[in-house]
Design a protein around this motif. Sequence first.
Motif, short mmCIF file in Angstrom:
data_model
loop_
_atom_site.label_atom_id
_atom_site.label_comp_id
_atom_site.label_asym_id
_atom_site.label_seq_id
_atom_site.Cartn_x
_atom_site.Cartn_y
_atom_site.Cartn_z
N ALA A 69 5.04 8.34 4.87
CA ALA A 69 3.91 9.10 4.35
C ALA A 69 4.33 10.09 3.28
CB ALA A 69 3.20 9.85 5.48
N VAL A 70 5.62 10.09 2.92
CA VAL A 70 6.15 11.07 1.96
C VAL A 70 6.52 10.34 0.67
CG1 VAL A 70 7.85 12.88 1.56
CG2 VAL A 70 7.07 12.39 3.90
N PRO A 71 5.70 10.41 -0.39
CA PRO A 71 6.01 9.71 -1.64
C PRO A 71 7.34 10.12 -2.24
CG PRO A 71 3.75 10.48 -1.65
CD PRO A 71 4.40 11.10 -0.44
N ALA A 72 7.73 11.38 -2.06
CA ALA A 72 8.97 11.88 -2.67
C ALA A 72 10.19 11.12 -2.18
CB ALA A 72 9.14 13.37 -2.38
N LEU A 73 10.18 10.67 -0.91
CA LEU A 73 11.33 9.95 -0.37
C LEU A 73 11.47 8.59 -1.02
CD1 LEU A 73 11.24 10.84 3.43
CD2 LEU A 73 12.61 11.84 1.61
N THR A 74 10.36 7.91 -1.26
CA THR A 74 10.41 6.62 -1.94
C THR A 74 10.99 6.79 -3.34
OG1 THR A 74 8.40 6.02 -0.74
CG2 THR A 74 9.07 4.56 -2.51
N ASN A 75 10.58 7.85 -4.01
CA ASN A 75 11.07 8.12 -5.35
C ASN A 75 12.57 8.38 -5.34
OD1 ASN A 75 10.07 8.77 -8.23
ND2 ASN A 75 11.39 10.50 -7.75
N ARG A 76 13.04 9.13 -4.33
CA ARG A 76 14.47 9.41 -4.22
C ARG A 76 15.27 8.15 -3.95
NH1 ARG A 76 15.84 12.28 0.85
NH2 ARG A 76 16.47 10.19 1.47
N LEU A 77 14.74 7.30 -3.06
CA LEU A 77 15.43 6.05 -2.75
C LEU A 77 15.48 5.13 -3.97
CD1 LEU A 77 13.98 5.36 0.80
CD2 LEU A 77 16.35 5.92 0.25
N ALA A 78 14.44 5.19 -4.80
CA ALA A 78 14.41 4.34 -6.00
C ALA A 78 15.57 4.68 -6.93
CB ALA A 78 13.08 4.51 -6.73
N SER A 79 16.00 5.94 -6.92
CA SER A 79 17.13 6.33 -7.75
C SER A 79 18.43 5.71 -7.25
CB SER A 79 17.26 7.86 -7.77
OG SER A 79 17.60 8.36 -6.48
N ASP A 80 18.44 5.24 -6.01
CA ASP A 80 19.61 4.54 -5.46
C ASP A 80 19.60 3.05 -5.80
OD1 ASP A 80 20.51 6.87 -4.29
OD2 ASP A 80 19.57 6.47 -2.36
N GLN A 81 18.65 2.66 -6.64
CA GLN A 81 18.53 1.26 -7.08
C GLN A 81 18.38 0.31 -5.89
OE1 GLN A 81 22.01 0.76 -9.64
NE2 GLN A 81 20.77 1.28 -11.43
N VAL A 82 17.41 0.62 -5.03
CA VAL A 82 17.18 -0.22 -3.87
C VAL A 82 16.55 -1.54 -4.28
CG1 VAL A 82 16.93 1.77 -2.33
CG2 VAL A 82 14.90 0.78 -3.41
N SER A 83 16.79 -2.56 -3.46
CA SER A 83 16.22 -3.89 -3.72
C SER A 83 15.03 -4.18 -2.82
CB SER A 83 17.30 -4.96 -3.51
OG SER A 83 18.36 -4.79 -4.42
N PHE A 84 14.94 -3.47 -1.69
CA PHE A 84 13.80 -3.62 -0.79
C PHE A 84 13.74 -2.41 0.13
CE2 PHE A 84 17.46 -5.59 1.14
CZ PHE A 84 17.38 -5.35 2.50
N LEU A 85 12.62 -2.24 0.82
CA LEU A 85 12.39 -1.08 1.68
C LEU A 85 12.18 -1.53 3.12
CD1 LEU A 85 9.85 0.90 -0.55
CD2 LEU A 85 12.28 1.42 -0.24
N ILE A 86 12.64 -0.68 4.06
CA ILE A 86 12.47 -0.93 5.49
C ILE A 86 11.86 0.31 6.12
CG2 ILE A 86 13.64 -1.39 7.67
CD1 ILE A 86 15.87 -2.76 6.06
N ASN A 87 10.83 0.13 6.89
CA ASN A 87 10.21 1.24 7.63
C ASN A 87 10.26 0.93 9.12
OD1 ASN A 87 6.85 2.59 8.04
ND2 ASN A 87 8.80 3.59 8.35
N LEU A 88 11.09 1.67 9.84
CA LEU A 88 11.16 1.55 11.30
C LEU A 88 10.40 2.73 11.89
CD1 LEU A 88 14.94 0.66 11.89
CD2 LEU A 88 13.03 -0.86 11.30
N GLY A 89 9.50 2.45 12.81
CA GLY A 89 8.69 3.53 13.38
C GLY A 89 8.44 3.34 14.86
N ASN A 90 7.83 4.36 15.45
CA ASN A 90 7.43 4.31 16.85
C ASN A 90 6.10 5.04 16.99
OD1 ASN A 90 7.12 4.25 19.59
ND2 ASN A 90 9.01 5.34 20.08
N ASP A 91 5.02 4.27 16.99
CA ASP A 91 3.68 4.85 17.11
C ASP A 91 3.17 4.79 18.54
OD1 ASP A 91 3.48 5.62 14.53
OD2 ASP A 91 2.16 4.02 13.87
N GLY A 92 4.10 4.65 19.49
CA GLY A 92 3.68 4.56 20.89
C GLY A 92 2.86 5.74 21.36
N TRP A 93 3.20 6.92 20.83
CA TRP A 93 2.46 8.13 21.22
C TRP A 93 1.03 8.09 20.69
CZ3 TRP A 93 5.79 10.29 24.41
CH2 TRP A 93 7.15 10.24 24.13
#
Length: 520
Positions: free
Chosen positions: A399-423
């Motif tokens: 939910a934080v756009p800034a983190l995606t932007n920071r990761l893009a500077s690492d020249q990522v090739s794909f994104l992974i989102n691991l979560g736990n919405d059990g609560w």
Amino acid sequence: MLIQQLRIFTVNYSYTAVIISAILTSISLILVNYVIACFALIFLFLPLCNVVQVRQAVYIGAIFGAVSAGILNYWMIPAIARYAQSSLTLGIGCWLLSVLVISSLYALQFAAFAKARFANTSFVAICFNAFLMASFWVIFEWMRAALFAGMPWLSYSIGISQAGSLFMAQSAAAGSVYMLSFLLVLVNYTFSHAIHSEAWRWLLLPVLILVTQFIAGVWLYYNISQQAATTGHPKISTALVLASLPPETVWNEHNGNALVERLLSLNEEAVVDNPDLILWSETVIPWTYSADDDFLKEVSKATSGKNAHFLLGMSTAVDQNSNAVFNSAYFFNPTGEVLDRHDKHELLTLIERPLFNDNGNIILPFLSGNGLVVQQGARQQAIKTPWGQAGVLLCNESAVPALTNRLASDQVSFLINLGNDGWFSDFFITKQHFYNGRLRAIEARKDLVINNNRGVSGLIRASGDIGARYHSERSSVQRVDIYPNQIAPIDYHYFLYTIFSATVLLLLVRFYRRTEILSA
């Protein structure tokens, strides 16, 4: 006739209209419905047209913020009472606090607009006011996102409603969710002005904005689809292990063996088709990582024979003399050797970290009841994989756009989102979580794969297409294919810089004109 009745209604029942707007806006966010969002704010902006004092604008903003926060954060009461080992009173207290904070910020936002807007009714002044309303809205959304990165329930963005439309959401590639919010506010404000002034020719402007956004979205979608199809990167065959563990699950001597057997059985199912990558969810293993972990050894026995790498959520001990841990995602080769690790950056305030500071005591007993103290991670960069850099987002980080932007500077090739919405699996948050992922994929122009325990899991393409979507409380293994790419995204900060600069310029013009009038 209907439009005239709407105008009369908002004049005579202005606060009722504001409440209606708050309800419609909340529904658009809960359902991720872009159609409702396109007219929800009209009921808010029409009463604002009749405001002559800043105090009136403060009331309008406060009421809108209080009602919308009350609706959007209703889940706090049952979730805290049920899962945080707490009373109903604490849940109500947290809910009321969120209402107070959001109400106050909207009151401040509308006061700022009422103070800064141009008073005359010329064409130029109306255009300036529409821009100021949209820019103030975006600036305050950005401020809330920055201040409450660990509390996403205080930083809802109306732009997320646009994620329900593949083409309307494409503008996020240029300006993140903030551009979507900016365009929505422009549409609603110009609609409101047309109704208020009965200048029906003004109705062409919001229609033109919507049509332009749609056409631009179609072009952006087909452009990125063509680019992604010609990258030539091999696909990553991926198995999603959907453990679907309920939050009440307790790992102890009575049921620990049964839970381990269940997870190992899912692992055996995952390796059947010889995938390149096996993805588990966040914190699927409740203990800290150890090189001699028996569970990991059993997992690697199955993967080594199939040559499958695997990534799973597991805690990392900060040191041996405390209960402090990092919320981590470990990347293993097929034989169980750790190749890389990513630690969570934006911890959930009041759930993973105390309010105000890491050493405080104000925290809900979701995790603290187990004696765990989660700290901001030490390794927050993209992880190295055989298929390129992978940007990892843990749970609410999507939910934080800034983190995606920071990761893009690492020249990522794909994104992974691991979560736990059990609560929160019984609430709309799971749907919002998934569609936040859609916006992150569009912003970064990268495939994003999601494994969200008891939430919505699946795959979202770099184009925003939903490649797969799974939502079930039953354990399963699902197959998806990730297509890495090196398409360079657009830094959304350029859009924000433009908005900030133009707003400052307009405020200087506004101040100059006022000074000129006073000195005349």
